[in-house]
Enzyme design. Structure first.
Site, PDB file in Angstrom:
ATOM      1  N   HIS A 131       0.877  -1.186   0.000  1.00 33.06           N
ATOM      2  CA  HIS A 131       0.000   0.000   0.000  1.00 33.06           C
ATOM      3  C   HIS A 131       0.909   1.229   0.000  1.00 33.06           C
ATOM      4  O   HIS A 131       1.614   1.450   0.979  1.00 33.06           O
ATOM      5  CB  HIS A 131      -0.891  -0.002   1.217  1.00 33.06           C
ATOM      6  CG  HIS A 131      -1.702  -1.259   1.374  1.00 33.06           C
ATOM      7  ND1 HIS A 131      -1.190  -2.416   1.934  1.00 33.06           N
ATOM      8  CD2 HIS A 131      -2.991  -1.544   1.039  1.00 33.06           C
ATOM      9  CE1 HIS A 131      -2.133  -3.346   1.952  1.00 33.06           C
ATOM     10  NE2 HIS A 131      -3.235  -2.849   1.405  1.00 33.06           N
ATOM     11  N   HIS A 143      -8.096  -0.036   9.035  1.00 35.43           N
ATOM     12  CA  HIS A 143      -9.512  -0.424   8.997  1.00 35.43           C
ATOM     13  C   HIS A 143     -10.267   0.181  10.187  1.00 35.43           C
ATOM     14  O   HIS A 143     -11.465   0.430  10.102  1.00 35.43           O
ATOM     15  CB  HIS A 143      -9.662  -1.947   9.046  1.00 35.43           C
ATOM     16  CG  HIS A 143      -9.188  -2.650   7.817  1.00 35.43           C
ATOM     17  ND1 HIS A 143      -7.868  -3.002   7.625  1.00 35.43           N
ATOM     18  CD2 HIS A 143      -9.852  -3.060   6.710  1.00 35.43           C
ATOM     19  CE1 HIS A 143      -7.750  -3.619   6.464  1.00 35.43           C
ATOM     20  NE2 HIS A 143      -8.931  -3.661   5.889  1.00 35.43           N
ATOM     21  N   ASP A 154      -7.398   2.820  -1.413  1.00 36.90           N
ATOM     22  CA  ASP A 154      -7.841   1.696  -0.600  1.00 36.90           C
ATOM     23  C   ASP A 154      -9.330   1.939  -0.309  1.00 36.90           C
ATOM     24  O   ASP A 154      -9.903   2.959  -0.707  1.00 36.90           O
ATOM     25  CB  ASP A 154      -7.004   1.608   0.676  1.00 36.90           C
ATOM     26  CG  ASP A 154      -6.950   0.187   1.243  1.00 36.90           C
ATOM     27  OD1 ASP A 154      -7.800  -0.643   0.868  1.00 36.90           O
ATOM     28  OD2 ASP A 154      -6.054  -0.091   2.063  1.00 36.90           O
TER      29      ASP A 154
END
Length: 334
Positions: free
Chosen positions: A164, A176, A247
């Site tokens: 990422h 998250h 993302d």
């Protein structure tokens, strides 16, 4: 452009309507969408038939704990296992990682899915979300694995996505659930976390997925909606010409941009080509936010469509398939 999530194992009437929207460029599948090889192949075909334009169908099939399709697919070890082997037998570790890439991509292509978002090229330095998804802690070693993995995916007819960017492995927080802040200056990142991305771009990686991580010494906003990271560093300085994905904007760390519409606009305005909207509950609002925006460039996504014939019968007949499964079956260093 958006790549959206759907709720179940077949399309609902509302989801068929979502696919009509000109901003809908693809669908990402999860474990909730999978029951069997045949079922997911039928779902993939129904998505293509329901949409008025080609759709990029995606999944996260990394191996280890992030493997959305399991029954009927090879059990793929996490990338960390190859890093463990590297110290004792670097050529074997790199060879097995390349076979892992080929096997993963070949099975996904045989299912009719275009793209698995791989490889993870973050450094393995204890991040809660990354964990054993990373090859190794050392940048130069991860760079070698990155080249091998891109080769393997390309050999199977699949584009490679480095994630990422610019590096999620050196912070503890899982984006998250939490905001993540990396205080290091750009010079330190160039010497460490960016090294595998440089190698992957040099190897011909087709896409990059951004991290929802903030690097305040480099830019005021998180990388996922930072013009400095995407336009200046990734595009201008590193020379990347492929597709930039966000993302998932449903993750907690993306909420710093505001509501759903604000998140969509922030990412696209900063330089993202495609925004991932994984929770179905956010899709309707996300598509509505796109109504006032110009249509995206779908030609860029065309380069990510799976190449070569997809089908299990042909794959099962390949000698390399049995060899790769045997080599990776139960592979574990300890």
């Amino acid at each position: 452009m958006l790549v959206i999530g759907i709720a179940g194992k077949e399309l609902s009437p509302a989801e068929r309507e979502w696919l009509q929207h000109p901003a809908c460029a693809g669908v990402i599948l999860f474990t909730r969408n999978f029951a069997s090889r045949d079922q997911v192949a039928e779902l993939t075909q129904s998505i293509r038939e329901a949409a008025p334009r080609p759709q990029l169908i995606c999944v996260d099939q990394e191996g280890g704990r992030v493997q959305r399709f399991r029954d009927g697919y090879a059990e793929l070890p996490p990338l960390e296992e190859f890093g463990k082997l590297f110290a004792n037998d670097a050529p074997a570790a790199l060879r097995l990682a390349e076979e892992h890439a080929w096997l993963m991509a070949s099975e996904i292509r045989a299912t009719g899915v275009d793209l698995s978002f791989a490889p993870v090229v973050d450094l393995g330095r204890g991040n809660r979300a990354i964990g054993n998804r990373a090859f190794h802690a050392e940048p130069a070693i991860v760079a070698e694995f990155t080249r091998a993995y891109v080769r393997g995916m390309h050999a199977a007819g699949m584009a490679a996505t480095l994630k990422h960017f610019p590096g999620h492995g050196s912070v503890l927080e899982d984006t998250h659930f939490d905001e993540a802040i990396d205080p290091r200056p750009l010079e330190a990142l160039r010497e460490e976390d960016l090294v595998p991305f440089v190698a992957g771009i040099d190897a011909g990686a087709d896409a990059v997925m951004m991290a929802h991580v903030s690097y305040p010494a480099v830019a005021p906003e998180p990388a996922g909606y930072s013009p400095r990271w995407m336009r200046q560093i990734l595009r201008e300085q590193m020379g990347f010409r492929g597709v930039i994905f966000s993302d998932d904007i449903g993750m907690a760390a993306a909420e710093s941009a505001g509501g759903v519409a604000a998140r969509i606009c922030a990412h696209l305005d900063a330089g993202c080509d495609v925004v991932l909207v994984c929770p179905p509950a956010l899709v309707a609002d996300s598509l509505a936010a796109m109504d006032s925006r110009p249509a995206g460039d779908t030609a860029a996504l065309a380069s990510l469509m799976g190449r070569g014939a997809a089908g299990w019968q042909g794959l099962l007949a390949e000698a390399r398939y049995d060899g790769a499964r045997t080599a990776l079956s139960g592979f574990q260093v300890g």
